[in-house]
Scaffold this motif. Structure first.
Motif, mmCIF file in Angstrom:
data_model
loop_
_atom_site.group_PDB
_atom_site.id
_atom_site.type_symbol
_atom_site.label_atom_id
_atom_site.label_comp_id
_atom_site.label_asym_id
_atom_site.label_seq_id
_atom_site.Cartn_x
_atom_site.Cartn_y
_atom_site.Cartn_z
ATOM 1 N N UNK A 1 -19.107 -7.477 -77.589
ATOM 2 C CA UNK A 1 -20.400 -8.016 -77.163
ATOM 3 C C UNK A 1 -20.406 -8.272 -75.658
ATOM 4 N N UNK A 2 -19.257 -8.655 -75.110
ATOM 5 C CA UNK A 2 -19.226 -9.082 -73.705
ATOM 6 C C UNK A 2 -17.850 -8.847 -73.097
ATOM 7 N N UNK A 3 -17.850 -8.681 -71.777
ATOM 8 C CA UNK A 3 -16.589 -8.530 -71.048
ATOM 9 C C UNK A 3 -16.602 -9.407 -69.808
ATOM 10 N N UNK A 4 -15.417 -9.683 -69.317
ATOM 11 C CA UNK A 4 -15.267 -10.545 -68.138
ATOM 12 C C UNK A 4 -14.335 -9.840 -67.147
ATOM 13 N N UNK A 5 -14.730 -9.831 -65.896
ATOM 14 C CA UNK A 5 -13.899 -9.207 -64.855
ATOM 15 C C UNK A 5 -13.592 -10.231 -63.774
ATOM 16 N N UNK A 6 -12.300 -10.468 -63.568
ATOM 17 C CA UNK A 6 -11.837 -11.423 -62.566
ATOM 18 C C UNK A 6 -11.269 -10.638 -61.384
ATOM 19 N N UNK A 7 -11.749 -10.933 -60.183
ATOM 20 C CA UNK A 7 -11.262 -10.236 -58.993
ATOM 21 C C UNK A 7 -10.978 -11.252 -57.888
ATOM 22 N N UNK A 8 -9.973 -10.965 -57.070
ATOM 23 C CA UNK A 8 -9.667 -11.879 -55.965
ATOM 24 C C UNK A 8 -9.564 -11.090 -54.656
ATOM 25 N N UNK A 9 -9.970 -11.732 -53.582
ATOM 26 C CA UNK A 9 -9.821 -11.144 -52.239
ATOM 27 C C UNK A 9 -9.575 -12.263 -51.240
ATOM 28 N N UNK A 10 -8.919 -11.901 -50.182
ATOM 29 C CA UNK A 10 -8.754 -12.860 -49.106
ATOM 30 C C UNK A 10 -9.881 -12.621 -48.100
ATOM 31 N N UNK A 11 -10.723 -13.628 -47.922
ATOM 32 C CA UNK A 11 -11.902 -13.485 -47.045
ATOM 33 C C UNK A 11 -12.006 -14.723 -46.158
ATOM 34 N N UNK A 12 -12.224 -14.539 -44.888
ATOM 35 C CA UNK A 12 -12.363 -15.659 -43.928
ATOM 36 C C UNK A 12 -11.179 -16.634 -44.049
ATOM 37 N N UNK A 13 -10.003 -16.075 -44.334
ATOM 38 C CA UNK A 13 -8.806 -16.916 -44.435
ATOM 39 C C UNK A 13 -8.735 -17.717 -45.718
ATOM 40 N N UNK A 14 -9.645 -17.441 -46.654
ATOM 41 C CA UNK A 14 -9.682 -18.188 -47.922
ATOM 42 C C UNK A 14 -9.386 -17.232 -49.071
#
Ligand code: BTN
Length: 252
Positions: free
Chosen positions: A114-127
């Motif tokens: 029925x549903x999916x979840x996508x988790x993504x990470x990036x380093x942006x503006x030092x955060x």
């Protein structure tokens, strides 16, 4: 993040490539975290492992962007927080408890997705920017998939997009607070397990292009890894796709 319940802003768009990508772009452009982004449809919706996520108008596309939510080793736990929040929202809006979680974070009904979840990470503006994106089939589910899929009206004709989105944002904020930057993952894990596939269910895990591991679902450990009972003993799986054997696809 403070310990108070966060009430992030919701940014609405008609159409975007991907609400996950849009969230990163907004953060790059200076938007203040946390916030949610939603769109009526996506032209480049993405799923796990580089797959395309079919994104017609009428389904739910929602992403949350968090800034430095926890130490890097704890970030994968957010997929479980997101899964528990989605179950909360579905149970509330659909008034049904027919929903199951399949590791790492698919929502199934009778073995159909029925549903999916996508988790993504990036380093942006030092955060450390973390984006969690939910896709829920409301008006339509994709055809020609290698697995069965379902949409919400098949389960309950009255459940609607707007109330589900509102409830999901509320539930996610609440579950995020409960998680407590990973210090209280065990409580999230217990909630997740309440809606997980039954222990003993046969599973095949695809860990690479051609590599499959067969076994039965045992549990999720205290770091969120899947514990699969195989004929060679218990195996700890950190990443992969879970395939329900054909015969189980109506029984999850
Ligand atoms: C999966 O493969 O199961 C994960 C699908 C996640 C889809 C959602 S839709 C909203 C957000 N934006 C994207 O491009 N993907 C996620």
């Amino acid at each position: 993040m403070s310990k108070n319940l966060i009430k992030p802003a919701l940014i609405r768009k008609d159409s975007v490539g991907s609400t996950n990508e849009e969230a990163f772009l907004l953060f790059e452009g200076g938007a203040t975290a946390p916030f949610f982004v939603t769109a009526d449809f996506q032209t480049a919706g993405r799923g796990r492992s580089g797959r395309i996520w079919d994104s017609p108008k009428g389904n739910l596309y929602l992403s949350a962007l968090l800034e430095n939510p926890a130490s890097i080793d704890k970030l994968p736990q957010l997929g479980f927080v997101a899964g528990v929040a989605l179950i909360d929202a579905l149970v509330t809006v659909a008034q049904s408890s027919c929903f199951h979680l399949k590791w790492p974070n698919d929502v199934l009904v009778d073995g159909a997705k029925l549903a999916g979840i996508l988790l993504e990470t990036r380093s942006i503006r030092g955060k450390q920017a973390v984006v969690i994106g939910w896709g829920v089939n409301i008006v339509e589910f994709p055809k020609n998939l290698p697995y069965r899929a379902i949409d919400l009206p098949t389960i309950t004709p009255t459940a609607d997009l707007d109330p589900l989105r509102q409830q999901l944002m509320k539930s996610f904020s609440e579950r995020l607070m409960l998680w407590d930057r990973g210090d209280n993952f065990d409580e999230i894990r217990d909630l997740w397990l309440q809606f997980a596939l039954s222990p003993g269910m046969p599973l095949v895990i695809r860990t690479g292009e051609t590599q499959n591991v067969e076994g039965v679902f045992e549990t999720i450990d205290h770091d969120g890894a899947l514990i699969l009972k195989t004929k060679n003993g218990s195996q700890r799986i950190l990443a992969g796709d879970v395939i329900l054997p054909e015969a189980q696809q109506g029984a999850a």
